[in-house]
Design a protein around this motif. Structure first.
Motif, short mmCIF file in Angstrom:
data_model
loop_
_atom_site.label_atom_id
_atom_site.label_comp_id
_atom_site.label_asym_id
_atom_site.label_seq_id
_atom_site.Cartn_x
_atom_site.Cartn_y
_atom_site.Cartn_z
N PRO A 154 130.90 -38.03 -39.99
CA PRO A 154 129.73 -38.77 -40.49
C PRO A 154 128.56 -37.82 -40.71
N SER A 155 127.72 -38.15 -41.68
CA SER A 155 126.54 -37.34 -41.97
C SER A 155 125.30 -38.06 -41.50
N PHE A 156 124.40 -37.32 -40.86
CA PHE A 156 123.14 -37.87 -40.37
C PHE A 156 121.95 -37.35 -41.16
N VAL A 157 122.25 -36.69 -42.28
CA VAL A 157 121.20 -36.13 -43.13
C VAL A 157 121.33 -36.74 -44.53
N THR A 158 120.30 -37.46 -44.94
CA THR A 158 120.29 -38.04 -46.28
C THR A 158 119.29 -37.28 -47.15
N VAL A 159 119.62 -37.16 -48.42
CA VAL A 159 118.79 -36.40 -49.36
C VAL A 159 118.61 -37.22 -50.62
N ALA A 160 117.35 -37.50 -50.96
CA ALA A 160 117.05 -38.20 -52.22
C ALA A 160 116.65 -37.22 -53.32
N LEU A 161 115.93 -36.16 -52.94
CA LEU A 161 115.47 -35.17 -53.91
C LEU A 161 115.97 -33.80 -53.47
N GLU A 248 111.74 -35.31 -50.68
CA GLU A 248 111.10 -36.59 -50.44
C GLU A 248 110.31 -36.62 -49.13
N MET A 249 110.50 -35.61 -48.28
CA MET A 249 109.71 -35.52 -47.05
C MET A 249 108.22 -35.63 -47.34
N PHE A 250 107.78 -35.05 -48.48
CA PHE A 250 106.35 -35.04 -48.80
C PHE A 250 105.87 -36.36 -49.41
#
Length: 513
Positions: A154-161, A248-250
């Motif tokens: 399973p992955s616990f890191v999501t990335v939108a950008l 997207e963190m920013f």
């Protein structure tokens, strides 16, 4: 590792990528080149070349590693693309783009470890590294590894950008926004420094137990520092934001908010008086104050120390070691936190490990080697700075769990003492658990209220002292990002709710009134 330092404009992109395949390349841009270089860089123009690995080749490397015997072997392959930009006094001072790639082969025989690495990922180099690592087994009996098979985790890191799809002009823009917000906060803010770092790290992990794992971790680290002047003094504030995330963190945490939080500290501490010294109660604000427990309690709970029979917690599993209000957790599965991993650097899945529950020691943080030595489960804490390092037990996201007290009640019921809002540098001896920490922002507590800011305060004690003397735990858990050093660096996250420590030694520059 091969290093080349040039202005980026001197190196064609094709040559840049070819050099990157052979180990490492760092390109430094001069300030004059910075704006034109980064502001015109289109998204997606620079990527670290992917690691292409044949499973049959990995099986041959693992067989070579165990040809002289052993209990475990693994191959760790890594590639990394990073960007590092610094802005000072309103100007971009430096920028560096780096590509690094390489691999390490490890063999474990009982308590002994053999390790060799190469910055060229080829079968010949990996077989040679396996041969060198295997010398630890000398004349043992050959061991046949299990053929590797891809394992899904399973992955616990999501990335939108995705970071590789972001134009560098956007990186510069968030830095400018932070700089402008810091300077606009108060005319007494005389200077701002903004540091931006991001990376994408790809990993391939293959083990003699048959695991084959591919993984990619993006990372952002954003630091704002502000210098204030007034009342005949200065103060350098600092605020950090870091996640395993896309750009997207920013959007979720604005760079202006980071800058204003930093500037607030700088201005508040211009009023600071000399801190008193003596034994007193300490209330620690939620969030980054958890670094105290990270250092004073977390490191002594890493199982390599325990396996060597050193440290305050050796032989104390199942025993009461802390206040019954104290529960401490290491959790590598918290979505997108700085210390989060999908798997550790040995291929063990990330997990939540309760270390101390209601004051009773439950578990240590282990890697493959220490778990075998102590006959304990693997907790997914085998981490390394890069392919050049052996994995060792390291924390991920470590925190004190919420209690039942309201934070305002914790403060309000404290007649006098020190309120610690943020810590800076410190040190701990993992053998004895003795620590000292400098308070970057702290205040006097008088009749249950936070009053005068104080400077020069340090916290001094031992790990057992602080966790046995906690008598109030708030319900406002928060976290802060950091860099942990233990011979090699690792990204971590520390957290805690508001807590009160009764009777801690505080070092200061004047006698307590």
């Amino acid at each position: 590792m091969h290093h080349s330092f040039n202005s980026v404009g001197d190196v064609p992109r094709r040559v840049f990528l070819e050099l990157g395949l052979k180990g490492g390349l760092a390109l430094a841009a001069t300030p004059l080149l910075m704006d034109s270089l980064l502001s015109t860089s289109a998204p997606g123009t620079l990527h670290a070349a992917p690691v292409a690995v044949d499973k049959a080749m990995l099986n041959r490397v693992l067989a070579r590693a165990l040809a002289k015997g052993g209990t475990f072997a693994d191959v760790y392959i890594e590639n990394r693309l990073s960007r590092d930009i610094v802005m000072e006094e309103g100007r971009f001072k430096s920028a560096q783009v780096g590509i690094s790639q390489g691999a390490g082969v490890r063999v474990i025989v009982g308590d002994k470890t053999g390790y060799a690495y190469t910055d060229e990922v080829s079968e010949a180099k990996l077989l040679r590294a396996a041969e060198v690592a295997s010398y630890i087994a000398k004349d043992g009996k050959p061991v046949k590894p299990v053929d590797v098979k891809e394992a899904r985790r399973p992955s616990f890191v999501t990335v939108a950008l995705p970071l590789n799809d972001i134009a560098d002009a956007k990186r510069l823009d968030v830095m400018r926004r932070a700089n402008d917000a810091a300077l606009a906060y108060d005319p007494r803010i005389k200077m701002a420094s903004i540091s931006y770092y991001d990376e994408v790290r790809g990993r391939v992990i293959a083990t003699s137990e048959g695991a084959y794992i591919t993984d990619e971790l993006p990372l952002l680290f954003f630091i704002v520092q502000t210098l204030s002047e007034g009342n005949g003094t200065r103060h350098m504030g600092r605020e950090r934001l870091s996640r395993h995330s896309g750009f997207e963190m920013f959007d979720q945490v604005k760079p202006e908010a980071v800058a204003r939080a930093c500037a607030r500290e700088s201005i508040a501490m211009l009023e600071a008086k000399d801190a008193p010294a003596g034994r007193m109660d300490v209330v620690m604000q939620n969030g980054w104050g958890g670094v105290l427990v990270h250092e004073a309690v977390g490191h002594p709970l890493e199982a390599d120390n325990i396996a060597r029979k050193i440290g305050a917690f050796t032989g104390k599993l199942g025993q009461k070691v802390a206040s019954p209000l104290f529960t401490m957790v290491d959790d590598g599965t918290m979505p997108n936190h700085r210390g989060t991993i999908n798997v550790d650097d040995e291929g063990t899945p990330a997990q939540k490990t309760v270390l101390i529950k209601d004051g009773v020691l439950q578990m240590y943080m282990t890697d493959v080697l220490s778990a075998g030595q102590l006959k304990l489960p693997r907790t997914g804490n085998g981490r390394r700075e890069s392919f050049r390092y052996l994995p060792i037990p390291r924390m991920t996201n470590t925190y004190i769990e919420n209690g039942k007290d309201r934070p305002e009640d914790v403060l309000g019921s404290t007649k006098s003492g020190i309120y610690v809002q943020s810590l800076s540098g410190g040190s701990v001896d993992p053998t004895s658990g003795v620590f000292n920490f400098t308070c970057r922002e702290a205040y006097l507590i008088e009749n249950g209220r936070k009053t005068t800011p104080v400077k020069g305060a340090t916290l001094i004690g031992s790990c057992l002292d602080i966790i046995q003397n906690i008598d109030a735990v708030g319900n406002d858990l928060d976290h802060g990002p950091g860099v942990c050093g233990k011979g090699q660096s690792a990204e971590v996250d520390c957290g805690q709710p508001t807590v009160r420590l009764r009777g801690i030694n505080v070092g200061g520059s004047r006698a307590r009134g």
